[in-house]
Design a protein around this motif. Sequence first.
Motif, short mmCIF file in Angstrom:
data_model
loop_
_atom_site.label_atom_id
_atom_site.label_comp_id
_atom_site.label_asym_id
_atom_site.label_seq_id
_atom_site.Cartn_x
_atom_site.Cartn_y
_atom_site.Cartn_z
N GLY A 129 2.92 -26.43 38.28
CA GLY A 129 1.82 -27.22 37.75
C GLY A 129 0.82 -27.46 38.85
N ILE A 177 -6.67 -25.86 31.51
CA ILE A 177 -5.24 -26.18 31.74
C ILE A 177 -5.04 -27.67 31.99
N PHE A 178 -6.10 -28.37 32.36
CA PHE A 178 -5.96 -29.79 32.69
C PHE A 178 -6.18 -30.64 31.44
N SER A 182 -2.28 -30.64 35.08
CA SER A 182 -1.95 -29.58 34.12
C SER A 182 -0.68 -29.89 33.34
N HIS A 183 0.00 -30.98 33.68
CA HIS A 183 1.19 -31.37 32.92
C HIS A 183 1.39 -32.87 33.04
N GLY A 216 3.31 -29.22 29.38
CA GLY A 216 2.28 -28.66 30.25
C GLY A 216 2.83 -27.84 31.40
N LYS A 243 4.29 -24.88 33.44
CA LYS A 243 4.25 -23.44 33.23
C LYS A 243 5.41 -22.77 33.96
N GLY A 245 -6.59 -23.09 38.37
CA GLY A 245 -7.48 -23.99 37.65
C GLY A 245 -8.54 -24.52 38.60
#
Length: 287
Positions: free
Chosen positions: A146, A230-231, A251-252, A266, A268, A278
Amino acid sequence: MIELQPSDMNLATLPDLGAALAILTWPGTYLVRRTPSGTTNPFDTGCFPLVPFTNRIALGKFRFGGRDVHLGPNRRGDIHPLHGQGYRAPWAVTDLSQSRAVLRFVHPAGEWPWSYVAEQTYSVEENRLHIDLSVRNTGEEAMPAGLGFHPYFPRAEDTQFQMDFDGVWLVDETLIPTEPLPVPGRVDWRTTKRVAGEAPTDHCHYGWRSPAFITYPSEGLKLTLSASEIFRWFQIFIPEGQNFFCAEPASHMPDPFNQPVLDDTGIKVLAPGETLSGWMAIDVAKI
């Protein structure tokens, strides 16, 4: 310290202190908290990168890919490890010009049992700071990953904030998420509110839709904080009795590994050689 000043915007970064942002002014007005000279604490800086995870992992324990992982605390007074490894390590400068600086952090497998390379690029224009951040899995196994940013913004009595979001995660006494609360949440930031008028908080908001807006009426300035898709999570930290607040794209969600009932936290999964990337930008304008 490395400085960039191609125009009215002036930036300084500290490669040896987690590639942190030390100074950001336009022109002469501090847009992020000013870093004290000589500090060795990234939590005293204006912004730092969060990689390869953001926020807290409960007691540092999680299971991934058949492996039990246990990370120790990395901040005094916090029982949970926080924000990954990148912000506490030196980064190498790999490219530099008057308006751009590229920094790299190489992490061998260790307590975090995966090797990776992180890269952060600061790009400065007349009234914009753009920060690219990426992490690449350099190991031979899949790695969870993340990204996030941790900017500290000045907080005056009349500072205002506004963003669009779907809800907020309530937390326990150690700031680990417990349950989601849909909008309006604890504070309905969908309408512009005075930051100093709100109670202290340190909560993750979900369903954030970029951008967010920070207004300084007494300075006649407005900041637009935008980020790539992604955010979708956004941490707001308003400490009691301080002259700053944090508005952090992530992002998570916090503690993503220990939320088995959720389909999407979130986090990955990067295959060997795969990269997660990102960006975040801060635009400033007069009002």
